[in-house]
Design an enzyme around this catalytic site. Sequence first.
Site, PDB file in Angstrom:
ATOM      1  N   HIS A 120       0.771  -1.195  -0.060  1.00 20.47           N
ATOM      2  CA  HIS A 120       0.062   0.105  -0.167  1.00 20.47           C
ATOM      3  C   HIS A 120       0.743   1.333  -0.014  1.00 20.47           C
ATOM      4  O   HIS A 120       0.566   2.267  -0.621  1.00 20.47           O
ATOM      5  CB  HIS A 120      -0.905  -0.025   1.283  1.00 20.47           C
ATOM      6  CG  HIS A 120      -2.007  -1.109   0.904  1.00 20.47           C
ATOM      7  ND1 HIS A 120      -2.645  -1.692   2.262  1.00 20.47           N
ATOM      8  CD2 HIS A 120      -2.645  -1.812  -0.068  1.00 20.47           C
ATOM      9  CE1 HIS A 120      -3.273  -2.713   1.780  1.00 20.47           C
ATOM     10  NE2 HIS A 120      -3.564  -2.503   0.434  1.00 20.47           N
TER      11      HIS A 120
ATOM     12  N   HIS B 168      -8.086  -7.878  -7.688  1.00 14.97           N
ATOM     13  CA  HIS B 168      -8.240  -8.579  -6.666  1.00 14.97           C
ATOM     14  C   HIS B 168      -8.509  -7.648  -5.394  1.00 14.97           C
ATOM     15  O   HIS B 168      -7.515  -7.418  -4.793  1.00 14.97           O
ATOM     16  CB  HIS B 168      -7.211  -9.650  -6.169  1.00 14.97           C
ATOM     17  CG  HIS B 168      -7.046 -10.518  -7.300  1.00 14.97           C
ATOM     18  ND1 HIS B 168      -6.360 -10.616  -8.334  1.00 14.97           N
ATOM     19  CD2 HIS B 168      -7.039 -11.810  -7.438  1.00 14.97           C
ATOM     20  CE1 HIS B 168      -6.222 -11.341  -9.045  1.00 14.97           C
ATOM     21  NE2 HIS B 168      -6.837 -12.569  -8.403  1.00 14.97           N
TER      22      HIS B 168
ATOM     23  N   SER C 250      -6.750  -1.480  -0.876  1.00 14.44           N
ATOM     24  CA  SER C 250      -6.166  -1.011  -2.008  1.00 14.44           C
ATOM     25  C   SER C 250      -7.661  -0.264  -2.700  1.00 14.44           C
ATOM     26  O   SER C 250      -7.170   0.837  -3.245  1.00 14.44           O
ATOM     27  CB  SER C 250      -5.747  -2.022  -2.978  1.00 14.44           C
ATOM     28  OG  SER C 250      -6.686  -3.228  -3.257  1.00 14.44           O
TER      29      SER C 250
ATOM     30  N   GLU D 123     -13.522  -8.459  -7.393  1.00 12.79           N
ATOM     31  CA  GLU D 123     -13.436  -9.207  -6.317  1.00 12.79           C
ATOM     32  C   GLU D 123     -14.383 -10.514  -6.521  1.00 12.79           C
ATOM     33  O   GLU D 123     -15.639 -10.270  -6.731  1.00 12.79           O
ATOM     34  CB  GLU D 123     -13.884  -8.397  -5.273  1.00 12.79           C
ATOM     35  CG  GLU D 123     -14.265  -9.205  -3.860  1.00 12.79           C
ATOM     36  CD  GLU D 123     -12.904  -9.971  -3.555  1.00 12.79           C
ATOM     37  OE1 GLU D 123     -11.825  -9.541  -3.481  1.00 12.79           O
ATOM     38  OE2 GLU D 123     -13.147 -11.437  -3.538  1.00 12.79           O
TER      39      GLU D 123
ATOM     40  N   GLY E 259     -11.013 -11.488 -11.725  1.00 19.56           N
ATOM     41  CA  GLY E 259     -10.166 -10.476 -12.107  1.00 19.56           C
ATOM     42  C   GLY E 259      -9.049 -10.817 -13.262  1.00 19.56           C
ATOM     43  O   GLY E 259      -8.744  -9.993 -14.099  1.00 19.56           O
TER      44      GLY E 259
ATOM     45  N   ASP F 273      -2.942  -8.544  -7.184  1.00 20.72           N
ATOM     46  CA  ASP F 273      -2.733  -8.620  -5.905  1.00 20.72           C
ATOM     47  C   ASP F 273      -3.646 -10.029  -5.276  1.00 20.72           C
ATOM     48  O   ASP F 273      -4.503 -10.120  -4.562  1.00 20.72           O
ATOM     49  CB  ASP F 273      -3.231  -7.465  -4.967  1.00 20.72           C
ATOM     50  CG  ASP F 273      -2.980  -7.815  -3.553  1.00 20.72           C
ATOM     51  OD1 ASP F 273      -2.229  -8.697  -3.213  1.00 20.72           O
ATOM     52  OD2 ASP F 273      -3.668  -7.148  -2.781  1.00 20.72           O
TER      53      ASP F 273
HETATM   54  C1  LIG Z   1      -4.942 -10.347  -1.075  1.00 18.00           C
HETATM   55  S1  LIG Z   1      -6.603 -10.098  -1.293  1.00 18.00           S
HETATM   56  C2  LIG Z   1      -6.689  -8.434  -2.085  1.00 18.00           C
HETATM   57  C3  LIG Z   1      -6.478  -7.328  -1.147  1.00 18.00           C
HETATM   58  C4  LIG Z   1      -6.584  -5.810  -1.499  1.00 18.00           C
HETATM   59  N1  LIG Z   1      -5.937  -6.040  -2.834  1.00 18.00           N
HETATM   60  C5  LIG Z   1      -5.906  -4.996  -0.693  1.00 18.00           C
HETATM   61  O1  LIG Z   1      -4.856  -4.619  -0.972  1.00 18.00           O
HETATM   62  O2  LIG Z   1      -6.593  -4.441   0.120  1.00 18.00           O
HETATM   63  C6  LIG Z   1      -7.182 -11.210  -2.485  1.00 18.00           C
HETATM   64  C7  LIG Z   1      -8.589 -10.981  -2.693  1.00 18.00           C
HETATM   65  O3  LIG Z   1      -8.700 -11.702  -4.070  1.00 18.00           O
HETATM   66  C8  LIG Z   1     -10.220 -12.492  -4.164  1.00 18.00           C
HETATM   67  N2  LIG Z   1      -9.923 -13.300  -5.177  1.00 18.00           N
HETATM   68  C9  LIG Z   1      -9.461 -14.496  -5.205  1.00 18.00           C
HETATM   69  N3  LIG Z   1      -9.300 -14.929  -6.399  1.00 18.00           N
HETATM   70  C10 LIG Z   1      -9.806 -13.931  -7.180  1.00 18.00           C
HETATM   71  C11 LIG Z   1     -10.051 -13.797  -8.746  1.00 18.00           C
HETATM   72  N4  LIG Z   1      -9.668 -14.943  -9.485  1.00 18.00           N
HETATM   73  N5  LIG Z   1     -10.498 -12.967  -9.318  1.00 18.00           N
HETATM   74  C12 LIG Z   1     -10.995 -11.714  -8.134  1.00 18.00           C
HETATM   75  N6  LIG Z   1     -10.793 -11.981  -6.822  1.00 18.00           N
HETATM   76  C13 LIG Z   1     -10.094 -12.964  -6.616  1.00 18.00           C
HETATM   77  C14 LIG Z   1     -10.047 -13.242  -2.884  1.00 18.00           C
HETATM   78  O4  LIG Z   1     -11.534 -13.158  -2.395  1.00 18.00           O
HETATM   79  C15 LIG Z   1      -9.382 -11.771  -1.915  1.00 18.00           C
HETATM   80  O5  LIG Z   1     -10.504 -10.738  -1.453  1.00 18.00           O
END
Ligand SMILES: C[S@@+](CC[C@H](N)C(=O)[O-])C[C@H]1O[C@@H](n2cnc3c(N)ncnc32)[C@H](O)[C@@H]1O
Length: 284
Positions: free
Chosen positions: A19, A42, A100, A118, A149, A169
């Site tokens: 971040h 993500h 994010s 998401e 994503g 991410d």
């Molecule tokens: C590490 S977290 C994201 C944190 C966020 N980017 C942040 O920095 O605050 C990963 C997220 O991706 C979601 N996720 C997992 N596989 C995914 C996909 N193929 N496409 C979109 N979201 C996905 C999960 O549910 C989770 O909420």
Amino acid sequence: MFSYRHAFHAGNHADVLKHSILIQLLQYLRRKETPFWYLDTHAGAGTYDLSGAWANKTGEFAGGIERLWDAPDLPPMLAEYIAVVKGMNPEGPLTRYPGSPWLAFDLLGPRDKLRLFEMHPTEAGVLAENLRRRGRTDARKFMLYATDGFVGLKALLPPPPRRGVILIDPSYEDKNDYRRALIAVREGLERFSTGCYAVWYPQVQRREAQLLAEKLERLQVKSWLHATLTVAAPSASGVGLHGSGMFIINPPYTLRDQLARTLPYLAKTLGIDGAGTYALRHAG
Ligand SMILES: C[S@@+](CC[C@H](N)C(=O)[O-])C[C@H]1O[C@@H](n2cnc3c(N)ncnc32)[C@H](O)[C@@H]1O
């Protein structure tokens, strides 16, 4: 469906790295009048309650942002990051943590746009509700897609203003995420070679994690920066996160110097029992 919930990890050392860099990327693009897009493959839930049961179950933020909260000697990049998070905690103590999409929402200008993915239905619902409560309902400004994503990203590239930051991410709960992250970058670059791409990855004892980092460095791009922050020695059990990396393609020219001042500080401050280390590599 996977069980990863970012609330358990919000504000940990990996979020600090990711971040604080993301803020620099967004602020750099904002320097020009021309609008840009922020794409987050993500997105997570958007905001996290650090006084809640999930965050306190792991207490990870105590080894991350909490150690920086009242530090008097922060390097500028971390001072900016802490100032942004303090803006979310006007009463003083650290209780709310921005994910994010939240950081982006607060840092983008009126003509910039967000595209968020998401896939977890509960997280997507919480994110939508969080954004709605903050009055973030302008469909011209942001779109939230409760879909994959990795799949969705390429359809949105290049963004119409031909300027953009793309954060990739994943949780890497599925080991295919390592491969898919690399493919997403490659396909993204084919459509939008001048975009600024940031890929976060975990330092874990998995061959796939090491390979992803190596393959990212071999991409044929004009310039990249690769920052890692390691907070502990790899565990004897072979499991657990001992650090993380951010790989940035087409980074702002200002970021390398910023990171050169920031990473030693983070390694010293967030390293466990003096085990903190960092690396900063670049090309172009
Ligand atoms: C590490 S977290 C994201 C944190 C966020 N980017 C942040 O920095 O605050 C990963 C997220 O991706 C979601 N996720 C997992 N596989 C995914 C996909 N193929 N496409 C979109 N979201 C996905 C999960 O549910 C989770 O909420």
